[in-house]
Scaffold this motif. Structure first.
Motif, PDB file in Angstrom:
ATOM      1  N   TRP A   1      47.687  59.851  31.090  1.00 19.87           N
ATOM      2  CA  TRP A   1      46.464  59.086  30.807  1.00 19.87           C
ATOM      3  C   TRP A   1      46.250  57.982  31.826  1.00 19.87           C
ATOM      4  N   ALA A   2      47.327  57.372  32.296  1.00 13.76           N
ATOM      5  CA  ALA A   2      47.192  56.342  33.321  1.00 13.76           C
ATOM      6  C   ALA A   2      46.656  56.932  34.620  1.00 13.76           C
ATOM      7  N   GLN A   3      47.135  58.121  34.978  1.00 11.69           N
ATOM      8  CA  GLN A   3      46.652  58.746  36.212  1.00 11.69           C
ATOM      9  C   GLN A   3      45.211  59.222  36.069  1.00 11.69           C
ATOM     10  N   LEU A   4      44.842  59.681  34.865  1.00 16.66           N
ATOM     11  CA  LEU A   4      43.437  60.026  34.638  1.00 16.66           C
ATOM     12  C   LEU A   4      42.540  58.796  34.775  1.00 16.66           C
ATOM     13  N   LEU A   5      43.008  57.655  34.280  1.00 12.51           N
ATOM     14  CA  LEU A   5      42.246  56.421  34.413  1.00 12.51           C
ATOM     15  C   LEU A   5      42.128  56.007  35.872  1.00 12.51           C
ATOM     16  N   GLN A   6      43.213  56.144  36.626  1.00 12.52           N
ATOM     17  CA  GLN A   6      43.155  55.834  38.050  1.00 12.52           C
ATOM     18  C   GLN A   6      42.177  56.752  38.775  1.00 12.52           C
ATOM     19  N   SER A   7      42.151  58.025  38.393  1.00 10.00           N
ATOM     20  CA  SER A   7      41.209  58.963  39.003  1.00 10.00           C
ATOM     21  C   SER A   7      39.768  58.589  38.677  1.00 10.00           C
ATOM     22  N   LEU A   8      39.527  58.133  37.441  1.00 12.31           N
ATOM     23  CA  LEU A   8      38.187  57.703  37.057  1.00 12.31           C
ATOM     24  C   LEU A   8      37.747  56.501  37.883  1.00 12.31           C
ATOM     25  N   ILE A   9      38.657  55.551  38.100  1.00 14.39           N
ATOM     26  CA  ILE A   9      38.336  54.402  38.945  1.00 14.39           C
ATOM     27  C   ILE A   9      38.038  54.855  40.372  1.00 14.39           C
TER      28      ILE A   9
ATOM     29  N   THR B   1      37.785  49.565  54.847  1.00 17.29           N
ATOM     30  CA  THR B   1      39.081  50.049  54.366  1.00 17.29           C
ATOM     31  C   THR B   1      39.903  48.914  53.778  1.00 17.29           C
ATOM     32  N   LEU B   2      39.914  47.772  54.439  1.00 14.16           N
ATOM     33  CA  LEU B   2      40.675  46.629  53.920  1.00 14.16           C
ATOM     34  C   LEU B   2      40.146  46.184  52.559  1.00 14.16           C
ATOM     35  N   ILE B   3      38.830  46.137  52.417  1.00 19.23           N
ATOM     36  CA  ILE B   3      38.237  45.689  51.154  1.00 19.23           C
ATOM     37  C   ILE B   3      38.556  46.663  50.025  1.00 19.23           C
ATOM     38  N   LEU B   4      38.300  47.954  50.250  1.00 21.27           N
ATOM     39  CA  LEU B   4      38.443  48.929  49.178  1.00 21.27           C
ATOM     40  C   LEU B   4      39.905  49.217  48.840  1.00 21.27           C
ATOM     41  N   TYR B   5      40.767  49.291  49.859  1.00 20.32           N
ATOM     42  CA  TYR B   5      42.177  49.557  49.581  1.00 20.32           C
ATOM     43  C   TYR B   5      42.823  48.388  48.842  1.00 20.32           C
ATOM     44  N   LEU B   6      42.440  47.169  49.194  1.00 22.10           N
ATOM     45  CA  LEU B   6      42.964  46.015  48.474  1.00 22.10           C
ATOM     46  C   LEU B   6      42.514  46.038  47.023  1.00 22.10           C
ATOM     47  N   PHE B   7      41.243  46.353  46.796  1.00 22.68           N
ATOM     48  CA  PHE B   7      40.717  46.422  45.436  1.00 22.68           C
ATOM     49  C   PHE B   7      41.415  47.520  44.636  1.00 22.68           C
ATOM     50  N   LEU B   8      41.549  48.721  45.219  1.00 25.55           N
ATOM     51  CA  LEU B   8      42.173  49.832  44.514  1.00 25.55           C
ATOM     52  C   LEU B   8      43.655  49.578  44.258  1.00 25.55           C
ATOM     53  N   ALA B   9      44.330  48.921  45.200  1.00 25.58           N
ATOM     54  CA  ALA B   9      45.749  48.615  45.005  1.00 25.58           C
ATOM     55  C   ALA B   9      45.950  47.677  43.823  1.00 25.58           C
ATOM     56  N   VAL B  10      45.097  46.664  43.703  1.00 29.58           N
ATOM     57  CA  VAL B  10      45.201  45.729  42.581  1.00 29.58           C
ATOM     58  C   VAL B  10      44.932  46.449  41.263  1.00 29.58           C
ATOM     59  N   ILE B  11      43.891  47.303  41.237  1.00 27.30           N
ATOM     60  CA  ILE B  11      43.561  48.051  40.020  1.00 27.30           C
ATOM     61  C   ILE B  11      44.700  48.979  39.622  1.00 27.30           C
TER      62      ILE B  11
ATOM     63  N   ILE C   1      36.819  57.720  41.307  1.00 22.35           N
ATOM     64  CA  ILE C   1      35.512  58.370  41.313  1.00 22.35           C
ATOM     65  C   ILE C   1      34.393  57.334  41.314  1.00 22.35           C
ATOM     66  N   ILE C   2      34.558  56.273  40.526  1.00 24.06           N
ATOM     67  CA  ILE C   2      33.531  55.233  40.463  1.00 24.06           C
ATOM     68  C   ILE C   2      33.400  54.504  41.797  1.00 24.06           C
ATOM     69  N   VAL C   3      34.525  54.280  42.476  1.00 27.58           N
ATOM     70  CA  VAL C   3      34.518  53.551  43.753  1.00 27.58           C
ATOM     71  C   VAL C   3      34.140  54.458  44.923  1.00 27.58           C
ATOM     72  N   MET C   4      34.255  55.771  44.759  1.00 24.67           N
ATOM     73  CA  MET C   4      34.053  56.709  45.860  1.00 24.67           C
ATOM     74  C   MET C   4      32.732  56.546  46.603  1.00 24.67           C
ATOM     75  N   PRO C   5      31.595  56.288  45.931  1.00 27.59           N
ATOM     76  CA  PRO C   5      30.346  56.108  46.690  1.00 27.59           C
ATOM     77  C   PRO C   5      30.395  54.966  47.695  1.00 27.59           C
ATOM     78  N   LEU C   6      31.253  53.983  47.477  1.00 27.88           N
ATOM     79  CA  LEU C   6      31.360  52.880  48.434  1.00 27.88           C
ATOM     80  C   LEU C   6      31.982  53.323  49.749  1.00 27.88           C
ATOM     81  N   TRP C   7      32.698  54.447  49.764  1.00 26.77           N
ATOM     82  CA  TRP C   7      33.159  55.030  51.025  1.00 26.77           C
ATOM     83  C   TRP C   7      32.018  55.757  51.732  1.00 26.77           C
ATOM     84  N   TYR C   8      31.141  56.383  50.941  1.00 22.20           N
ATOM     85  CA  TYR C   8      30.104  57.240  51.501  1.00 22.20           C
ATOM     86  C   TYR C   8      28.871  56.472  51.976  1.00 22.20           C
TER      87      TYR C   8
END
Length: 353
Positions: A280-288, A257-267, A290-297
């Motif tokens: 468009w900014a929120q769509l881009l955030q959603s795309l990011i 959680t610390l690794i991924l939340y820090l990464f997503l917060a910076v992005i 989605i790309i990071v989501m497998p790292l939770w799973y």
């Protein structure tokens, strides 16, 4: 198939193997998440379009135009006031999101995506050919109703636990409030009592959070049992599987959680600074996301099979069958304990003696 036993892994090795699998199957994992969650995020943002469209200018553009921090983040800024929330149409769209789309995501998309990752990890674990994206999704949706039902039951149990802990905290708050009023009426109020009360509620809050995390982790490994057709519910198996492993799993999830939340917060900060907070900014955030989501799973799936190795001897039966069917071999040539996620070393057939 492997001919040597699977070995347990620590927190660092589970996370390391999860990131290796993410790199190795990045395209397949991203496609699965896009197919399942892409339409959901798109509909979500289209429903909230009126709310997000007015913030299309980026923070950098606002700074270049001479706006101060008070203009961007003050009481009259968009971030502090949302007039669209008073619009009846917006309220209806928000209700559609909460009543229709969110349950579909929680009971359908989430279990199906997790089941797909579980099947992918299992194929790599057993050295089988990795199924294609369509095959993984087909395997997952074949168990759709058991997955949705067990997820609903597990969510209902955790919601009941959450309500129970909240009631306990409220009861203690009422008791302390009444006790404080009585002490003030008698004339015995003091700063020391207030400090003790604050410390008590801090400990009570941490204890409630720990209790919720404990039961959540102990029951959370139901889904792979259902996806692999070993159980119809899986909550009981999850409780047995995670015995004596709570602290190790908790540590793994805290680190992840610390690794991924820090990464997503910076992005997200970078996207907000460059593109603003518009559609468009929120769509881009959603795309990011989605790309990071497998790292939770992936750590969840890898740790599940690690627990199976520790508690149920997963892979041992296959090893015994392979050993019985194969010819005897020299003990000096015995292999190291099998790491299911290491790629086999290629054999050079052109090498001459």
């Amino acid at each position: 198939m492997q001919s040597t036993p699977l070995r347990p892994m620590g927190i660092g090795r589970i996370l390391d193997r999860s990131f290796q699998l993410y790199r190795k199957h990045f395209v397949a994992l991203t496609l699965i998440m896009l197919i399942l969650f892409g339409p959901f995020y798109l509909l979500q943002h289209l429903l909230m379009y009126q709310e997000t469209a007015s913030t299309s200018s980026s923070i950098l553009d606002q700074i270049r135009s001479g706006k101060s921090l008070e203009d961007m983040f003050g009481a009259d800024s968009y971030l502090q006031s949302n007039p669209a929330a008073q619009d009846p149409e917006f309220i209806w769209r928000a209700l559609i999101l909460m009543i229709v789309l969110v349950p579909i995501m929680l009971l359908g998309l989430f279990p199906a995506s997790m089941a797909s990752v579980v099947h992918l990890v299992k194929a790599n674990l057993l050295g089988e050919e990795t199924p294609k994206v369509g095959q993984l999704l087909k395997k997952s949706f074949r168990r759709f109703w058991p997955l949705a039902g067990s997820t609903f039951l597990g969510g209902l149990i955790m919601f009941g636990l959450y309500i129970g802990l909240a009631i306990v905290i409220v009861i203690f708050a009422i008791v302390f409030a009444l006790g404080g009023s009585f002490s003030s009426a008698v004339g015995g109020s003091g700063g020391g009592g207030m400090v003790l009360t604050i410390l008590f509620f801090i400990l009570l809050g941490l204890g409630s959070l720990f209790a919720f995390a404990y039961f959540c982790i102990r029951w959370s490994y139901y889904l792979p049992f259902v996806a692999l057709e070993e159980e119809s519910i899986g909550l009981g198996r999850s409780w047995k599987l995670t015995r004596s492993s709570f602290w190790r799993l908790l540590g793994m999830y805290v680190v992840l959680t610390l690794i991924l939340y820090l990464f997503l917060a910076v992005i997200q900060l970078i996207i907000a600074a460059v593109f603003g907070l518009g559609l468009w900014a929120q769509l881009l955030q959603s795309l990011i996301s989605i790309i990071v989501m497998p790292l939770w799973y992936l750590p969840y799936a890898v740790s599940f099979f690690d627990l199976k190795v520790r508690n149920e001897g997963f892979g041992l039966e296959a090893m015994i069958e392979h050993t019985i069917s194969s010819s005897p071999y020299d003990k000096s040539e015995e292999l190291e304990p099998f790491d299911p996620f290491d790629d086999p070393q290629p054999i050079n057939l052109d090498k001459k003696e």
